[in-house]
Scaffold this active site. Structure first.
Site, PDB file in Angstrom:
ATOM      1  CG  ASN A   1      -5.665   3.710   7.171  1.00  0.00           C
ATOM      2  OD1 ASN A   1      -6.292   2.659   7.019  1.00  0.00           O
ATOM      3  ND2 ASN A   1      -4.576   4.005   6.470  1.00  0.00           N
TER       4      ASN A   1
ATOM      5  CE  LYS B   1      -1.712   2.734   8.187  1.00  0.00           C
ATOM      6  NZ  LYS B   1      -0.312   3.119   8.147  1.00  0.00           N
TER       7      LYS B   1
ATOM      8  CG  HIS C   1      -2.504   4.659   2.617  1.00  0.00           C
ATOM      9  ND1 HIS C   1      -1.316   4.022   2.884  1.00  0.00           N
ATOM     10  CD2 HIS C   1      -2.811   5.375   3.737  1.00  0.00           C
ATOM     11  CE1 HIS C   1      -0.930   4.326   4.106  1.00  0.00           C
ATOM     12  NE2 HIS C   1      -1.817   5.146   4.651  1.00  0.00           N
TER      13      HIS C   1
ATOM     14  CD  GLU D   1       0.586   1.606   5.025  1.00  0.00           C
ATOM     15  OE1 GLU D   1      -0.539   1.087   5.154  1.00  0.00           O
ATOM     16  OE2 GLU D   1       1.147   2.261   5.931  1.00  0.00           O
TER      17      GLU D   1
ATOM     18  CD  GLU E   1      -1.631   9.279   5.214  1.00  0.00           C
ATOM     19  OE1 GLU E   1      -1.974   9.217   6.394  1.00  0.00           O
ATOM     20  OE2 GLU E   1      -1.633   8.308   4.454  1.00  0.00           O
TER      21      GLU E   1
ATOM     22  N   GLY F   1       3.828   5.468  10.370  1.00  0.00           N
ATOM     23  CA  GLY F   1       4.156   4.291  11.167  1.00  0.00           C
ATOM     24  C   GLY F   1       5.548   4.319  11.777  1.00  0.00           C
TER      25      GLY F   1
ATOM     26  CB  SER G   1       3.932   9.444  13.483  1.00  0.00           C
ATOM     27  OG  SER G   1       4.556   8.286  12.930  1.00  0.00           O
TER      28      SER G   1
HETATM   29  P1  PGA Z   1       0.289   6.241  11.206  1.00  0.00           P
HETATM   30  O1  PGA Z   1      -0.383   5.941   9.780  1.00  0.00           O
HETATM   31  O2  PGA Z   1      -0.614   7.210  11.914  1.00  0.00           O
HETATM   32  O3  PGA Z   1       0.344   4.889  11.895  1.00  0.00           O
HETATM   33  O4  PGA Z   1       1.629   6.808  10.936  1.00  0.00           O
HETATM   34  C1  PGA Z   1      -0.998   6.958   9.051  1.00  0.00           C
HETATM   35  C2  PGA Z   1      -1.560   6.425   7.753  1.00  0.00           C
HETATM   36  O5  PGA Z   1      -0.874   5.619   7.111  1.00  0.00           O
HETATM   37  O6  PGA Z   1      -2.667   6.784   7.341  1.00  0.00           O
END
Ligand code: PGA
Length: 262
Positions: free
Chosen positions: A13, A15, A106, A108, A177, A183, A223
């Site tokens: 992803n 982003k 997601h 976010e 998630e 992140g 992560s």
């Molecule tokens: P990350 O993000 O691997 O940077 O923690 C995962 C995601 O939001 O899909």
């Protein structure tokens, strides 16, 4: 529950990162490091690979990725077909540029763009009626985990998704998630992740039957990286990962793919 029938999926992803100018070098490095060739694309059946790219990169990503058997996904869609929805993109528009996958819900999107369970549900329904495969994301916040409500939050989010998918639950991919792990560099432990994945699969079994539950893929996100992926994938209910930061680095993401091959 048997894991053998489920094909692993390693999904990046990106982003809001990268430009078209970055893509050729990225795929050259990624495919080389992962040992992927155009001729082996059809037989790279040990693991499925996908990149969820920003809208501006979808066409070029797909052009570069598809010959290697790699899927390209959007990160979001709108649930309406067309109309006065400034800044939004429909599933028909995705298919117009050859894209058949998208992330939905997601954290976010839920956190910064006010997507509710109801909005997520409408998007799932729209994907399935359009022939788009949704990767439906869910997960608890830190406060929810600390207050002991992880299971009730995950169940509420999951039921909204399953109800929306109705008779097509087998066509979705679920991504668990935990928001506190995204992140932050603080991945869930494999035991924490497995507990929730098992819980999700049990709810799918209750709602849609054992067969669908044993076939549906549940990805872990938050992560995930080359150092922890093998341990995460060793868990019986973890079928792959949705990877943010580490998917921006071709060599590291290639390592994750290599470790995910059975
Ligand atoms: P990350 O993000 O691997 O940077 O923690 C995962 C995601 O939001 O899909």
């Amino acid at each position: 529950m048997a894991t053998s029938t489920r094909r692993r999926l390693m999904a990046g992803n990106w982003k809001m990162n990268k430009t078209n100018a970055d893509l050729s070098a990225f795929f050259e490095a990624f495919c080389r490091e992962a040992g992927l060739s155009k001729s082996s694309a059809a037989s790279s059946s040990e693991i499925e690979i996908l990149f969820a790219a920003p809208f501006t990169l979808l066409s070029k990503t797909n052009e570069l990725a598809a010959p290697f058997g790699i899927h390209t996904a959007a990160q979001n869609i709108h649930f309406e077909e067309n109309g006065a929805f400034t800044g939004e993109t429909s599933t028909t528009m995705l298919k117009d540029v050859g894209i058949h996958w998208t992330l939905v819900g997601h954290s976010e999107r839920r956190q910064y763009f006010a997507e509710s369970d109801e909005t997520v549900a409408k998007k799932i329904t729209k994907c399935l009626s359009s022939g788009i495969t949704p990767i439906a994301c869910l997960g608890e916040t830190r406060a929810e985990r600390e207050s002991g409500t992880t299971e009730s939050v995950v169940e509420r989010q999951l039921l909204a998704i399953l109800n929306a998918a109705s008779t097509q639950v087998e066509k979705i991919v679920i991504a668990y998630e935990p928001v506190w792990a995204i992140g932050t560099g603080l991945a869930a432990t494999s035991a924490q992740a497995q507990d929730v994945h098992r819980f999700i699969r049990a709810i799918v079994a209750k709602k849609s039957g054992e067969k669908i539950a044993s076939e549906i893929r549940i990805l872990y996100g938050g992560s995930a990286n080359a150092a922890n992926i093998a341990e995460l994938l060793s868990q019986p209910d973890i079928d792959g990962a949705l990877v943010g930061g580490a998917s921006l680095k071709p060599a590291e993401f290639a390592q994750m793919v290599i470790k995910g091959r059975r």
